[in-house]
Design a protein around this motif. Structure first.
Motif, PDB file in Angstrom:
ATOM      1  N   PRO A 170      -3.483   0.275  -5.998  1.00  0.00           N
ATOM      2  CA  PRO A 170      -3.626   1.532  -6.421  1.00  0.00           C
ATOM      3  C   PRO A 170      -3.953   2.495  -4.985  1.00  0.00           C
ATOM      4  O   PRO A 170      -4.584   2.082  -4.099  1.00  0.00           O
ATOM      5  CB  PRO A 170      -4.866   1.595  -7.267  1.00  0.00           C
ATOM      6  CG  PRO A 170      -5.633   0.422  -7.070  1.00  0.00           C
ATOM      7  CD  PRO A 170      -4.703  -0.640  -6.456  1.00  0.00           C
ATOM      8  N   PRO A 171      -3.288   3.735  -5.124  1.00  0.00           N
ATOM      9  CA  PRO A 171      -3.773   4.769  -3.949  1.00  0.00           C
ATOM     10  C   PRO A 171      -5.534   4.619  -3.629  1.00  0.00           C
ATOM     11  O   PRO A 171      -6.060   4.754  -4.511  1.00  0.00           O
ATOM     12  CB  PRO A 171      -3.457   6.032  -4.395  1.00  0.00           C
ATOM     13  CG  PRO A 171      -3.359   5.943  -5.825  1.00  0.00           C
ATOM     14  CD  PRO A 171      -3.028   4.570  -6.250  1.00  0.00           C
ATOM     15  N   ALA A 172      -5.530   4.593  -2.386  1.00  0.00           N
ATOM     16  CA  ALA A 172      -7.038   4.568  -1.979  1.00  0.00           C
ATOM     17  C   ALA A 172      -7.595   6.182  -2.140  1.00  0.00           C
ATOM     18  O   ALA A 172      -6.875   6.825  -1.596  1.00  0.00           O
ATOM     19  CB  ALA A 172      -7.014   3.852  -0.522  1.00  0.00           C
ATOM     20  N   LYS A 173      -8.708   6.184  -2.297  1.00  0.00           N
ATOM     21  CA  LYS A 173      -9.371   7.479  -2.500  1.00  0.00           C
ATOM     22  C   LYS A 173      -9.985   7.505  -1.104  1.00  0.00           C
ATOM     23  O   LYS A 173     -10.872   6.888  -0.572  1.00  0.00           O
ATOM     24  CB  LYS A 173     -10.282   7.682  -3.432  1.00  0.00           C
ATOM     25  CG  LYS A 173      -9.415   7.377  -4.636  1.00  0.00           C
ATOM     26  CD  LYS A 173     -10.405   7.668  -5.898  1.00  0.00           C
ATOM     27  CE  LYS A 173      -9.642   7.608  -7.317  1.00  0.00           C
ATOM     28  NZ  LYS A 173     -10.454   7.831  -8.411  1.00  0.00           N
ATOM     29  N   PRO A 174      -9.980   8.737  -0.346  1.00  0.00           N
ATOM     30  CA  PRO A 174     -10.857   8.780   0.967  1.00  0.00           C
ATOM     31  C   PRO A 174     -12.385   8.874   0.559  1.00  0.00           C
ATOM     32  O   PRO A 174     -12.777   9.709  -0.465  1.00  0.00           O
ATOM     33  CB  PRO A 174     -10.192  10.278   1.581  1.00  0.00           C
ATOM     34  CG  PRO A 174      -9.767  10.938   0.338  1.00  0.00           C
ATOM     35  CD  PRO A 174      -9.112  10.042  -0.615  1.00  0.00           C
ATOM     36  N   ALA A 175     -13.077   8.330   1.386  1.00  0.00           N
ATOM     37  CA  ALA A 175     -14.583   8.166   1.039  1.00  0.00           C
ATOM     38  C   ALA A 175     -15.180   9.642   1.513  1.00  0.00           C
ATOM     39  O   ALA A 175     -14.496  10.189   2.474  1.00  0.00           O
ATOM     40  CB  ALA A 175     -15.082   7.100   1.982  1.00  0.00           C
ATOM     41  N   SER A 176     -16.116  10.141   0.940  1.00  0.00           N
ATOM     42  CA  SER A 176     -17.066  11.253   1.240  1.00  0.00           C
ATOM     43  C   SER A 176     -17.655  11.102   2.730  1.00  0.00           C
ATOM     44  O   SER A 176     -18.690  10.352   2.831  1.00  0.00           O
ATOM     45  CB  SER A 176     -17.874  11.758   0.132  1.00  0.00           C
ATOM     46  OG  SER A 176     -18.657  12.795   0.485  1.00  0.00           O
ATOM     47  N   ARG A 188       0.717  -1.209  -0.088  1.00  0.00           N
ATOM     48  CA  ARG A 188       0.196   0.008   0.040  1.00  0.00           C
ATOM     49  C   ARG A 188       0.929   1.250  -0.107  1.00  0.00           C
ATOM     50  O   ARG A 188       0.804   2.045  -0.805  1.00  0.00           O
ATOM     51  CB  ARG A 188      -0.805   0.062   1.359  1.00  0.00           C
ATOM     52  CG  ARG A 188      -2.021  -1.194   0.988  1.00  0.00           C
ATOM     53  CD  ARG A 188      -2.908  -0.862   2.355  1.00  0.00           C
ATOM     54  NE  ARG A 188      -4.116  -1.646   2.028  1.00  0.00           N
ATOM     55  CZ  ARG A 188      -4.282  -2.959   2.552  1.00  0.00           C
ATOM     56  NH1 ARG A 188      -3.202  -3.306   3.448  1.00  0.00           N
ATOM     57  NH2 ARG A 188      -5.285  -3.744   2.497  1.00  0.00           N
TER      58      ARG A 188
END
Length: 176
Positions: free
Chosen positions: A86-92, A71
């Protein structure tokens, strides 16, 4: 010396079962020791250490490795780069926060304020409370006294009326 009900026989049978089980375990132990002696003799003849020869009881299990998930680490090897996530996208979280804030808002319990309930009591309210029972008794006595006075006046008026009627009769009888 057999006891009535076969109590002694049952004890002998239980003892026999225990001895039978112990004998079975002893036989198994002897067999394992014989197998160990044979293995050690074979190892000495072949010259291999004991740990390399698999036992008959044990099965060879394939060694399983966990899948590596990269990671934060940026590998330089091409094969490891394929395993990089892949880089994790922060959840809204805006919607969740809005819902929690709306749920936390307290609803007004009292819509209108009643001023009579908020106003302090009069300073003599306790005196009125204590005297009210005594006043009820006095009120009853007063009503009885007034009723009695009215009855006496009515009796006095009836007597006057009766005397007036009686005198009217006497005057009328005199004129005849």
């Amino acid at each position: 010396m057999a006891a009535p009900g076969g109590g002694l026989e049952a004890a002998e049978e239980a003892e026999g079962l225990v001895l039978g089980r112990l004998e079975e375990e002893a036989l198994k132990r002897r067999e394992r020791l014989k197998a160990l002696r044979q293995r050690t003799l074979q190892n000495q003849e072949s010259g291999e250490p004991e740990s390399k020869i698999p036992r008959e009881d044990e099965e060879e299990e394939p060694i399983k490795h966990k899948e590596i998930k990269l990671r934060n680490y940026d590998p330089e090897d091409e094969e490891l780069k394929k395993r990089k996530l892949p880089p994790a996208k922060p959840a809204s979280v805006e919607d969740t926060v809005k819902e929690q804030l709306e749920a936390a808002k307290p609803e007004p319990i009292i819509d209108e304020v009643d001023l009579a309930n908020l106003a302090p009591r009069k300073p003599d309210w306790d005196l009125k409370r204590d005297v009210s029972k005594k006043l009820e008794k006095l009120e009853k006595r007063t009503q009885r006294a007034i009723a009695e006075l009215i009855r006496e006046r009515l009796k006095g008026q009836e007597e006057e009326l009766a005397s007036a009627v009686g005198s009217a009769k006497q005057e009328g009888s005199d004129s005849d």
